[in-house]
Design a protein around this motif. Structure first.
Motif, PDB file in Angstrom:
ATOM      1  N   THR A   1      14.262   5.851  12.182  1.00 27.26           N
ATOM      2  CA  THR A   1      13.723   4.482  11.983  1.00 27.26           C
ATOM      3  C   THR A   1      13.214   3.487  11.673  1.00 27.26           C
ATOM      4  OG1 THR A   1      11.815   5.248  13.746  1.00 27.26           O
ATOM      5  CG2 THR A   1      13.952   4.590  14.305  1.00 27.26           C
ATOM      6  N   LEU A   2      12.340   4.516  10.662  1.00 30.84           N
ATOM      7  CA  LEU A   2      11.556   3.950   9.487  1.00 30.84           C
ATOM      8  C   LEU A   2      10.898   5.392   7.969  1.00 30.84           C
ATOM      9  CD1 LEU A   2       8.966   2.555   7.822  1.00 30.84           C
ATOM     10  CD2 LEU A   2       7.660   3.520   9.868  1.00 30.84           C
ATOM     11  N   HIS A   3      11.621   5.063   7.374  1.00 28.64           N
ATOM     12  CA  HIS A   3      11.486   6.249   6.176  1.00 28.64           C
ATOM     13  C   HIS A   3      10.654   5.063   4.715  1.00 28.64           C
ATOM     14  CE1 HIS A   3      13.186   9.592   4.690  1.00 28.64           C
ATOM     15  NE2 HIS A   3      12.146   9.730   3.460  1.00 28.64           N
ATOM     16  N   GLU A   4       9.671   5.138   4.456  1.00 33.28           N
ATOM     17  CA  GLU A   4       9.417   4.453   3.232  1.00 33.28           C
ATOM     18  C   GLU A   4       8.254   4.971   2.746  1.00 33.28           C
ATOM     19  OE1 GLU A   4       7.250   0.221   4.220  1.00 33.28           O
ATOM     20  OE2 GLU A   4       8.929   0.071   5.606  1.00 33.28           O
ATOM     21  N   GLY A   5       8.186   4.175   1.268  1.00 36.92           N
ATOM     22  CA  GLY A   5       7.339   4.722   0.652  1.00 36.92           C
ATOM     23  C   GLY A   5       6.838   4.856  -0.632  1.00 36.92           C
ATOM     24  N   SER A   6       5.957   5.566  -1.338  1.00 38.34           N
ATOM     25  CA  SER A   6       5.693   5.914  -2.990  1.00 38.34           C
ATOM     26  C   SER A   6       7.246   6.942  -3.370  1.00 38.34           C
ATOM     27  CB  SER A   6       4.343   4.967  -3.491  1.00 38.34           C
ATOM     28  OG  SER A   6       3.906   6.568  -3.132  1.00 38.34           O
ATOM     29  N   GLY A   7       6.792   7.460  -2.518  1.00 39.90           N
ATOM     30  CA  GLY A   7       7.075   8.870  -2.121  1.00 39.90           C
ATOM     31  C   GLY A   7       8.737   9.203  -2.410  1.00 39.90           C
ATOM     32  N   LEU A   8       9.364   7.888  -2.160  1.00 37.81           N
ATOM     33  CA  LEU A   8      10.248   8.001  -1.971  1.00 37.81           C
ATOM     34  C   LEU A   8      11.590   8.338  -3.354  1.00 37.81           C
ATOM     35  CD1 LEU A   8      11.470   5.722   0.531  1.00 37.81           C
ATOM     36  CD2 LEU A   8      11.958   8.121   0.721  1.00 37.81           C
ATOM     37  N   GLN A   9      10.906   6.837  -4.142  1.00 36.63           N
ATOM     38  CA  GLN A   9      11.253   6.610  -5.283  1.00 36.63           C
ATOM     39  C   GLN A   9      10.732   8.216  -6.094  1.00 36.63           C
ATOM     40  OE1 GLN A   9       8.531   3.846  -6.490  1.00 36.63           O
ATOM     41  NE2 GLN A   9       9.476   1.753  -5.749  1.00 36.63           N
ATOM     42  N   ARG A  10       9.897   8.370  -6.514  1.00 38.16           N
ATOM     43  CA  ARG A  10       9.307   9.843  -7.291  1.00 38.16           C
ATOM     44  C   ARG A  10      10.473  11.072  -6.916  1.00 38.16           C
ATOM     45  NH1 ARG A  10       3.941  11.095  -7.954  1.00 38.16           N
ATOM     46  NH2 ARG A  10       5.491  12.568  -9.254  1.00 38.16           N
ATOM     47  N   VAL A  11      11.398  10.637  -5.649  1.00 43.39           N
ATOM     48  CA  VAL A  11      12.868  11.469  -5.850  1.00 43.39           C
ATOM     49  C   VAL A  11      13.451  10.599  -5.607  1.00 43.39           C
ATOM     50  CG1 VAL A  11      11.001  13.646  -4.263  1.00 43.39           C
ATOM     51  CG2 VAL A  11      12.116  11.684  -2.673  1.00 43.39           C
ATOM     52  N   GLY A  12      13.959  10.122  -6.464  1.00 43.70           N
ATOM     53  CA  GLY A  12      15.265   9.280  -6.344  1.00 43.70           C
ATOM     54  C   GLY A  12      15.067   8.129  -4.850  1.00 43.70           C
ATOM     55  N   MET A  13      14.578   7.912  -4.262  1.00 43.39           N
ATOM     56  CA  MET A  13      15.519   7.267  -3.215  1.00 43.39           C
ATOM     57  C   MET A  13      14.964   6.365  -3.161  1.00 43.39           C
ATOM     58  SD  MET A  13      14.684  10.291   0.148  1.00 43.39           S
ATOM     59  CE  MET A  13      16.167  11.796  -0.150  1.00 43.39           C
ATOM     60  N   LYS A  14      15.798   5.046  -1.825  1.00 44.42           N
ATOM     61  CA  LYS A  14      15.094   4.009  -2.205  1.00 44.42           C
ATOM     62  C   LYS A  14      14.230   3.448  -0.315  1.00 44.42           C
ATOM     63  CE  LYS A  14      18.823   1.835  -5.183  1.00 44.42           C
ATOM     64  NZ  LYS A  14      19.968   1.173  -4.938  1.00 44.42           N
ATOM     65  N   ARG A  15      13.626   2.615  -0.516  1.00 45.69           N
ATOM     66  CA  ARG A  15      13.184   2.311   1.224  1.00 45.69           C
ATOM     67  C   ARG A  15      13.839   1.475   1.680  1.00 45.69           C
ATOM     68  NH1 ARG A  15      10.426  -3.258   1.904  1.00 45.69           N
ATOM     69  NH2 ARG A  15      10.094  -3.094   3.932  1.00 45.69           N
TER      70      ARG A  15
ATOM     71  N   GLY B   1       5.882  11.579  10.864  1.00 38.43           N
ATOM     72  CA  GLY B   1       5.896  12.044   9.767  1.00 38.43           C
ATOM     73  C   GLY B   1       4.461  11.018   8.466  1.00 38.43           C
ATOM     74  N   VAL B   2       3.603  12.302   8.559  1.00 44.33           N
ATOM     75  CA  VAL B   2       3.135  11.219   6.831  1.00 44.33           C
ATOM     76  C   VAL B   2       3.666  12.190   5.435  1.00 44.33           C
ATOM     77  CG1 VAL B   2       1.300  10.360   5.993  1.00 44.33           C
ATOM     78  CG2 VAL B   2       1.523  10.144   8.302  1.00 44.33           C
ATOM     79  N   ALA B   3       3.992  12.159   4.908  1.00 45.37           N
ATOM     80  CA  ALA B   3       3.907  13.130   3.508  1.00 45.37           C
ATOM     81  C   ALA B   3       2.889  12.452   1.993  1.00 45.37           C
ATOM     82  CB  ALA B   3       5.158  13.168   3.187  1.00 45.37           C
TER      83      ALA B   3
ATOM     84  N   VAL C   1       0.863  -1.470  -0.318  1.00 43.98           N
ATOM     85  CA  VAL C   1       0.085   0.333   0.198  1.00 43.98           C
ATOM     86  C   VAL C   1       1.271   1.288  -0.777  1.00 43.98           C
ATOM     87  CG1 VAL C   1      -1.757   1.365   1.585  1.00 43.98           C
ATOM     88  CG2 VAL C   1      -2.016  -0.408   0.928  1.00 43.98           C
ATOM     89  N   LEU C   2       1.617   0.739   0.701  1.00 45.51           N
ATOM     90  CA  LEU C   2       2.452   2.769   0.973  1.00 45.51           C
ATOM     91  C   LEU C   2       3.786   2.346  -0.284  1.00 45.51           C
ATOM     92  CD1 LEU C   2       3.588   1.879   4.615  1.00 45.51           C
ATOM     93  CD2 LEU C   2       2.910   3.999   3.795  1.00 45.51           C
ATOM     94  N   ASN C   3       3.540   1.567  -1.084  1.00 48.33           N
ATOM     95  CA  ASN C   3       4.423   2.100  -1.791  1.00 48.33           C
ATOM     96  C   ASN C   3       3.502   1.876  -3.310  1.00 48.33           C
ATOM     97  OD1 ASN C   3       7.357   1.360  -1.743  1.00 48.33           O
ATOM     98  ND2 ASN C   3       6.622  -0.033  -0.797  1.00 48.33           N
ATOM     99  N   SER C   4       2.206   1.668  -3.159  1.00 46.80           N
ATOM    100  CA  SER C   4       1.784   2.394  -4.138  1.00 46.80           C
ATOM    101  C   SER C   4       0.484   3.346  -4.193  1.00 46.80           C
ATOM    102  CB  SER C   4       0.221   0.532  -4.876  1.00 46.80           C
ATOM    103  OG  SER C   4      -0.684   0.712  -3.159  1.00 46.80           O
ATOM    104  N   ALA C   5       0.301   3.637  -2.987  1.00 46.52           N
ATOM    105  CA  ALA C   5      -0.889   5.203  -2.948  1.00 46.52           C
ATOM    106  C   ALA C   5       0.672   6.012  -2.525  1.00 46.52           C
ATOM    107  CB  ALA C   5      -1.201   4.637  -0.973  1.00 46.52           C
ATOM    108  N   PRO C   6      -0.070   7.574  -2.643  1.00 53.40           N
ATOM    109  CA  PRO C   6       0.988   8.740  -2.785  1.00 53.40           C
ATOM    110  C   PRO C   6       1.694   9.426  -1.299  1.00 53.40           C
ATOM    111  CG  PRO C   6      -1.165   8.987  -3.515  1.00 53.40           C
ATOM    112  CD  PRO C   6      -1.654   7.928  -2.571  1.00 53.40           C
ATOM    113  N   ILE C   7       1.966   8.256  -1.230  1.00 53.62           N
ATOM    114  CA  ILE C   7       2.171   9.100   0.678  1.00 53.62           C
ATOM    115  C   ILE C   7       3.294   8.455   1.040  1.00 53.62           C
ATOM    116  CG2 ILE C   7      -0.450   9.126   1.977  1.00 53.62           C
ATOM    117  CD1 ILE C   7      -0.119   6.267   2.927  1.00 53.62           C
ATOM    118  N   THR C   8       3.754   8.044   2.042  1.00 51.74           N
ATOM    119  CA  THR C   8       5.513   8.580   2.837  1.00 51.74           C
ATOM    120  C   THR C   8       5.312   8.368   4.036  1.00 51.74           C
ATOM    121  OG1 THR C   8       6.527   9.079   0.718  1.00 51.74           O
ATOM    122  CG2 THR C   8       8.132   8.717   2.267  1.00 51.74           C
ATOM    123  N   ILE C   9       6.236   7.113   4.825  1.00 49.75           N
ATOM    124  CA  ILE C   9       5.907   7.391   6.614  1.00 49.75           C
ATOM    125  C   ILE C   9       6.935   7.547   6.241  1.00 49.75           C
ATOM    126  CG2 ILE C   9       3.331   7.042   6.900  1.00 49.75           C
ATOM    127  CD1 ILE C   9       4.527   3.883   7.621  1.00 49.75           C
ATOM    128  N   PHE C  10       7.117   8.201   7.786  1.00 43.70           N
ATOM    129  CA  PHE C  10       8.679   8.284   8.343  1.00 43.70           C
ATOM    130  C   PHE C  10       8.792   8.269  10.080  1.00 43.70           C
ATOM    131  CE2 PHE C  10       8.038  12.166   6.859  1.00 43.70           C
ATOM    132  CZ  PHE C  10       8.024  13.258   7.447  1.00 43.70           C
TER     133      PHE C  10
END
Length: 616
Positions: free
Chosen positions: A157-171, A241-243, A139-148
């Motif tokens: 301690t946590l940083h993942e979501g589809s938004g990371l890929q949009r800005v060139g980062m990895k899970r 945080g939720v982005a 869900v995090l990698n398909s919905a337009p959200i990133t949590i950290f």
């Protein structure tokens, strides 16, 4: 002797009452000597199917290839344990068990006690938890959200979501790194409009404050929510945080603003066409909008002399010298001559690299232009001239730019035709109206795109409003204004911040105050556009109520414009017939009954009666 008997009796009672399966085996032969009732019930085999058989001869263990090897290992080590062992019951069900065997002495003889605990439910729960984790990750990698999340020192301690890929980062790429370093100088725009830095936001969160704001990273926009994490005793343990990726809505908003600017420009050109018969003045006014709206360096209009078939200078803007005013181009010669002769759009990305560079006159080469665009001005099937635009650096316009360029060319051609032949004005205005209508409808679709919860809403209520308004005897001209007003009824929401409009939770009182301003925003946006003034009643007044309890001006009764009273009914109808995250759509009958109950309070009774008759 009695003590031993009592001890054996206690053991037997424990053996019989145990809530785990128990097997007693001969340590030498592996022959089953005893089995307790719980294991019989667990596996479904009778006592006779266990007793005097070796472990691997019982059906539940028969499919375990290593059973005999495990028994030999048990004889040697006197202990063996399986954390997760699948056993098959007599009826074919597969259960997961924890299997523990020990060797101990009974008198002088060694026996093996096997304790078997059914952990199927625990295993299923763990499996469900694992699958839920996978689902959450998906869900995090398909919905337009990133949590950290971070610890108390600001380390991720946590940083993942589809938004990371949009800005060139990895899970998980930033896990273990400092959030202060990542967000240090990142601009954050708060709902109030205040612009601060990510570092300042983190400091405020770590002091116990919850902060919201918009950020932009590599062209991707995020609506962020930062909040502190407190432990059981109320001490700060970190932040979460939720982005939410709002790039699409931001782009939709930008498109809306551009379309408003374009619409205003078209309206201004329309006024020029209607009010001026001086062709030079009309074309100069048009070129002012061409240069401004297309954001190019220079533009000119060449008019085709129908007698000599030569393109002559009509008007220009943005040129460094007046030499362009001497331009005369024959059909088929130069870029403009090709545009007029072939009646096709011509684009030159780099004039210095173009093989037909010599087709450009020395005057234009000296201007330092890099790229060129030319479009024929065609009216009533006849070429009236050419609209040319120039830029002194590379330019890669998008489809919207080209569409508007074509629209401007059409407007310019109309202006030429108007100056040359005034009697064609009526037809030209009809074409303009269609162009405006298409633009407004596109604008309305863009508004629906921004507010996904109401997608398609504007088109539906427009059709219903026009249908209901027709029953009140409105003229076709008035119905056009009803249509435009209905399409633009929520245009004021463009002035509502994304953090409020797209908020998934209930709005606070302060946020509702902002939301309720959208009719005022609509008035301020549309009032300057002359041809939309008659359509203002719906965007400005559709939230007023018959009893005076509406907003923004608390109008009552017939103080409310008729078109707004009509639209209010169909707007509520469509909202109730549509699914929302907080409720399912109502039935048609339920909506009709509800609207009838609001007659005389929320709605004009006469409009309600007409609505119920039309809707039936």
């Amino acid at each position: 002797m009695k003590k031993m008997q009592d001890s054996e009796l206690r053991y037997r009672r424990l053996f019989e009452a145990a809530q785990d399966g128990i097997l007693i085996l001969d340590a030498k032969t592996g022959m089953i000597e005893d089995v307790n009732p719980f294991l019989i019930k667990m596996l479904g085999y009778s006592r006779e199917e266990f007793i005097k058989k070796k472990l691997w001869e019982v059906g539940a263990f028969r499919d375990i290839e290593a059973s005999q090897d495990a028994f030999e290992a048990l004889q040697m080590n006197e202990y063996i344990r399986y954390e997760d062992l699948p056993l098959k019951t007599k009826d074919g069900r597969l259960i997961q068990v924890e299997f523990v065997s020990n060797v101990y002495l009974v008198g002088n003889e060694k026996v093996i006690q096997c304790n078997i605990r059914d952990i199927t439910k625990r295993w299923q729960a763990e499996e469900a938890l694992r699958k839920n984790g996978e689902l959450l990750h998906a869900v995090l990698n398909s919905a337009p959200i990133t949590i950290f999340a971070t610890d108390s020192k600001g380390v991720f301690t946590l940083h993942e979501g589809s938004g990371l890929q949009r800005v060139g980062m990895k899970r998980g790429e930033n896990v273990g790194e400092s959030a202060f370093e990542l967000f240090h100088s990142l601009p954050v725009t708060e709902p109030s409009g205040n612009v601060t830095t990510g570092e300042e936001v983190l400091k405020r969160v770590f002091s116990g404050e919850t902060v919201a704001g918009i950020t932009e990273l590599k062209g991707i926009y995020f609506d962020n929510r930062f909040a502190p994490i407190l432990d059981a005793v109320g001490n700060l343990a970190g932040l979460v945080g939720v982005a939410t990726d709002i790039t699409e809505s931001k782009q939709a908003g930008a498109r809306i603003r551009r379309q408003l600017e374009h619409l205003t420009a078209l309206s201004a050109i329309d006024r020029v066409i209607a009010a001026n018969f001086d062709i030079k003045l009309s074309l100069s006014e048009i070129l002012t909008h061409v240069v401004g709206e297309l954001e190019i360096d220079a533009a000119d209009i060449l008019i085709l002399n129908p007698n000599s078939q030569i393109l002559e200078y009509g008007a220009g803007s943005g040129f460094r010298t007046k030499a362009i005013q001497n331009t005369q181009v024959r059909l088929g010669e130069g870029y403009a001559g090709r545009v007029a002769l072939e009646r096709q759009f011509v684009r030159v990305r780099n004039l210095d690299e173009d093989s037909d560079h010599l087709l450009l006159t020395k005057v234009l080469r000296d201007e330092g232009f890099v790229c060129y665009f030319g479009v024929p001005l065609i009216s009533k099937g006849q070429v009236k001239g050419v609209l040319e635009v120039f830029h002194r650096s590379e330019l890669e316009p998008d489809a919207e730019w080209f569409d508007f360029f074509s629209t401007l060319a059409g407007q310019t051609a109309i202006a030429l035709e108007n100056a040359m032949l005034f009697e064609s004005q009526q037809r030209s205005n009809q074409e303009l109206t269609l162009a405006y209508d298409a633009t407004i409808e596109g604008w309305s679709r863009a508004l629906d795109l921004r507010d996904k919860e109401t997608e398609g809403h504007s088109k539906r209520v427009t059709e219903r409003a026009v249908k209901l308004a027709r029953t009140f005897g409105l003229s076709e001209t008035e119905l056009i204004q009803v249509r435009w007003g209905a399409l633009l009824h929520d245009i004021g929401k463009m002035g509502v911040p994304d953090s409020i409009l797209l908020k998934p939770d209930s709005l606070t009182e302060e946020e509702w105050m902002v939301m309720k301003k959208h009719p005022i925003f609509a008035y301020e946006l549309l009032a300057p556009v002359r041809y939309l003034r008659l359509a203002l009643d719906i965007p400005y007044c559709h939230h007023e109520r018959w009893d005076g309890s509406g907003y923004p001006r608390s109008l009552a009764g017939e103080q409310i414009p008729l078109t707004a009273r009509i639209f209010a009914v169909v707007d509520v109808q469509d909202a109730l017939l549509s699914d929302r995250p907080y409720r399912t759509a109502w039935t048609v009958d339920k909506v009709r009954k509800h609207i009838r109950t609001l007659s005389g309070t929320h709605f004009d009774p006469q409009v309600v009666e007409a609505f119920l008759n039309v809707d039936s």
